[in-house]
Write a protein that holds these residues in place. Structure first.
Motif, short mmCIF file in Angstrom:
data_model
loop_
_atom_site.label_atom_id
_atom_site.label_comp_id
_atom_site.label_asym_id
_atom_site.label_seq_id
_atom_site.Cartn_x
_atom_site.Cartn_y
_atom_site.Cartn_z
N LEU A 196 1.07 -1.19 -0.33
CA LEU A 196 -0.02 0.13 -0.04
C LEU A 196 0.93 1.51 -0.34
CD1 LEU A 196 -2.56 -1.02 2.47
CD2 LEU A 196 -2.58 -0.90 -0.15
N ASN A 197 0.44 2.62 -0.19
CA ASN A 197 0.88 3.97 -0.76
C ASN A 197 1.14 4.30 1.14
OD1 ASN A 197 -1.35 5.38 -0.60
ND2 ASN A 197 -1.31 5.33 -2.49
N ASP A 198 1.59 5.37 1.26
CA ASP A 198 1.92 5.79 2.21
C ASP A 198 0.29 6.35 2.61
OD1 ASP A 198 4.98 5.83 2.07
OD2 ASP A 198 5.12 8.22 0.64
N SER A 199 -0.63 6.72 1.95
CA SER A 199 -1.88 6.83 3.02
C SER A 199 -2.78 5.34 2.84
CB SER A 199 -2.69 8.01 1.62
OG SER A 199 -1.81 8.19 0.17
N GLY A 200 -1.87 4.49 2.98
CA GLY A 200 -2.40 3.28 3.26
C GLY A 200 -3.61 2.85 1.82
N LYS A 201 -3.00 3.63 0.87
CA LYS A 201 -4.11 3.12 -0.01
C LYS A 201 -3.51 2.04 -1.83
CE LYS A 201 -7.52 6.44 -0.30
NZ LYS A 201 -7.56 8.37 -0.40
N ILE A 202 -3.90 1.41 -2.09
CA ILE A 202 -3.94 0.60 -3.23
C ILE A 202 -2.83 1.71 -3.98
CG2 ILE A 202 -4.29 -1.39 -5.17
CD1 ILE A 202 -6.44 -1.95 -3.75
N ALA A 203 -1.37 0.93 -4.61
CA ALA A 203 -0.93 1.86 -5.63
C ALA A 203 -0.55 1.95 -6.57
CB ALA A 203 0.72 1.73 -4.78
N VAL A 204 -2.21 2.11 -7.00
CA VAL A 204 -2.04 2.49 -8.63
C VAL A 204 -1.43 2.88 -9.27
CG1 VAL A 204 -3.96 3.11 -10.12
CG2 VAL A 204 -4.33 1.49 -8.18
N GLY A 205 -1.12 4.61 -8.89
CA GLY A 205 0.06 5.23 -9.32
C GLY A 205 1.49 4.62 -9.69
N LYS A 206 1.66 3.77 -8.43
CA LYS A 206 3.71 3.18 -9.11
C LYS A 206 3.38 1.52 -9.84
CE LYS A 206 6.50 2.92 -5.31
NZ LYS A 206 7.27 2.49 -3.87
N GLY A 207 2.14 1.18 -9.72
CA GLY A 207 1.79 0.02 -10.15
C GLY A 207 1.54 0.77 -11.96
N ILE A 208 1.68 1.65 -11.96
CA ILE A 208 1.39 1.73 -13.76
C ILE A 208 2.41 2.91 -14.09
CG2 ILE A 208 0.18 3.45 -15.39
CD1 ILE A 208 -2.39 2.85 -14.24
N GLY A 209 3.30 3.72 -13.17
CA GLY A 209 4.21 4.50 -13.46
C GLY A 209 4.50 5.59 -14.42
N GLN A 210 5.34 5.47 -14.70
CA GLN A 210 5.12 6.65 -15.47
C GLN A 210 4.91 6.43 -17.06
OE1 GLN A 210 7.20 10.47 -15.70
NE2 GLN A 210 7.64 9.49 -13.39
N GLY A 211 4.30 7.28 -18.36
CA GLY A 211 3.93 6.28 -19.65
C GLY A 211 2.71 7.72 -19.93
N LYS A 212 1.90 7.02 -21.13
CA LYS A 212 0.64 7.46 -21.77
C LYS A 212 -0.50 7.15 -21.75
CE LYS A 212 2.97 5.42 -26.13
NZ LYS A 212 3.33 5.46 -26.81
N LEU A 213 -1.36 7.75 -21.55
CA LEU A 213 -2.68 7.41 -22.04
C LEU A 213 -3.18 7.25 -23.48
CD1 LEU A 213 -5.97 7.09 -21.16
CD2 LEU A 213 -6.08 9.36 -20.52
N ILE A 214 -3.55 6.89 -24.16
CA ILE A 214 -4.35 6.52 -25.30
C ILE A 214 -5.48 6.72 -25.52
CG2 ILE A 214 -4.09 6.69 -28.03
CD1 ILE A 214 -0.94 5.49 -27.05
N VAL A 215 -6.23 7.55 -26.09
CA VAL A 215 -8.60 7.80 -26.51
C VAL A 215 -8.13 7.33 -27.21
CG1 VAL A 215 -9.48 8.59 -25.56
CG2 VAL A 215 -8.41 8.07 -24.37
N ARG A 216 -8.61 6.22 -27.89
CA ARG A 216 -9.03 6.05 -29.30
C ARG A 216 -10.84 5.66 -29.37
NH1 ARG A 216 -6.20 3.04 -33.59
NH2 ARG A 216 -7.59 2.19 -34.31
N LYS A 217 -11.21 6.34 -30.34
CA LYS A 217 -12.77 6.49 -29.91
C LYS A 217 -13.22 5.95 -31.89
CE LYS A 217 -13.42 10.53 -27.59
NZ LYS A 217 -14.07 11.88 -26.99
N ASP A 218 -13.93 5.32 -31.72
CA ASP A 218 -14.35 4.64 -33.31
C ASP A 218 -15.80 4.65 -33.16
OD1 ASP A 218 -15.51 3.74 -35.12
OD2 ASP A 218 -15.38 1.52 -34.91
N LEU A 219 -15.82 6.77 -33.73
CA LEU A 219 -16.92 7.33 -34.32
C LEU A 219 -17.52 7.06 -35.90
CD1 LEU A 219 -15.20 10.73 -33.88
CD2 LEU A 219 -16.73 9.62 -31.79
N GLY A 220 -17.77 5.50 -35.94
CA GLY A 220 -17.89 5.26 -36.82
C GLY A 220 -18.31 6.03 -38.43
N LEU A 221 -16.38 7.02 -38.49
CA LEU A 221 -15.64 6.90 -39.88
C LEU A 221 -15.24 6.14 -40.17
CD1 LEU A 221 -15.86 10.95 -38.37
CD2 LEU A 221 -17.07 9.67 -40.01
N LYS A 222 -14.41 6.80 -41.17
CA LYS A 222 -13.34 5.85 -41.97
C LYS A 222 -12.03 5.59 -41.02
CE LYS A 222 -11.89 5.27 -47.14
NZ LYS A 222 -11.30 5.38 -47.81
#
Ligand SMILES: [Zn+2]
Length: 304
Positions: free
Chosen positions: A111-137
């Motif tokens: 657990l992290n310092d606030s006693g919570k599950i350390a999601v931020g550390k589990g993922i680390g540094q990186g990127k988020l990609i959001v892809r939307k299929d809008l029905g277009l080509k």
């Protein structure tokens, strides 16, 4: 009789998502409960508490983003980082169906310092990609660096940076001592360009005052009650309420069309060595088995 069945369903507290707008059309808001969705994903992928929490937050985020689609098919979130979880994918559609996976479902951390599950550390540094299929080509795609890896903050940053929409996103998963999902859900609030200072101040005050989303859901609060707190002092109406579910759309037919896209030589080699072709679905761990005869029907030779 039909009414009774409906009541039973409500008693079991199905996961739900609601989409609302303030009557002055300055703010839109979404709230979702996803306890069952995240528990299903935990069972399918046999995730550690860290992976349960991270994947659950991503699934909840994907469902809420997908509910903003006016048309089109689906939204996918891909989170990659240098932490032990490595990669998370969550795909949701407009109809409340979601599926996802985490590359390393066994990865766990203290657990992290606030006693919570350390999601931020589990993922680390990186990127988020959001892809939307809008029905277009071509699908729409936006990408941002991760701010904290806590997912809610990262989605908030994505909306502000990539879509220029001031937003506030909260997603949470509470894992029980038995490692099952005790509560999960989230909210997504967005300001329209017409939003006035007064409404923004009220909203900020409310968001600072509310308890965590998992706390609200474990107290039995439904999406309406969550929005009542977040939008307190603002008139709003619910535009949509729907059930949300973990649902994988994979099928034998879809996998067959995938095989058609592979190199026929590779398939022939696998058939010669193993006498079969086995393809697993990452989203639900279902295995599809194809024999010599199944592959012969595809007439792959003709394509090569
Ligand atoms: Zn599947």
């Amino acid at each position: 009789m039909i009414d009774n069945q409906k009541d039973d369903k409500i008693d079991k507290k199905e996961d739900r998502l609601i989409r609302a707008i303030t009557t002055d059309r300055q703010i839109r808001a979404i709230a979702a409960t996803t306890t069952g969705v995240v528990e299903k994903s935990r069972q399918l992928h046999n995730t550690s508490p860290l992976a349960t929490s991270a994947l659950g937050r991503a699934l909840t985020g994907a469902l809420m983003i997908a509910s903003l689609l006016k048309s089109g098919k689906e939204v996918s979130l891909t989170i990659t980082g240098d932490g032990p979880l490595d990669k998370i994918v969550a795909e949701a559609d407009l109809y409340g169906k979601v599926r996802g996976y985490v590359k390393n479902p066994d990865a766990n951390l203290p657990l992290n310092d606030s006693g919570k599950i350390a999601v931020g550390k589990g993922i680390g540094q990186g990127k988020l990609i959001v892809r939307k299929d809008l029905g277009l080509k071509e699908p729409y795609q936006g990408q941002v660096p991760l701010i904290s890896g806590e997912i809610g903050e990262d989605i908030t940053y994505y909306f502000t940076k990539s879509e220029q929409t001031p937003s506030s996103v909260g997603v949470g998963v509470l894992v029980s001592p038995e490692m099952t999902v005790a509560a999960a859900g989230g909210f997504l609030i967005q300001l329209f360009p017409e939003a006035e200072e007064k409404a923004i101040t009220t909203l900020e005050k409310n968001i600072n005052r509310i308890s965590s989303v998992t706390e609200m859901i474990s107290e039995g609060m439904e999406p309406e009650a969550i929005l009542n707190q977040i939008l307190e002092g603002l008139d709003f109406k619910v535009l949509e309420s729907k059930e949300v579910q973990y649902d994988c759309r994979c099928s034998r037919e879809r996998v067959l069309s995938l095989i058609r896209g592979l190199d026929p030589e590779d398939i022939k080699k696998t058939l010669a060595e193993q006498g079969k072709v086995e393809i697993g679905c990452q989203f639900c761990n279902q295995t599809y088995l194809f024999t010599d005869a199944d592959i012969a029907e595809l007439d792959l030779e003709g394509n090569s």
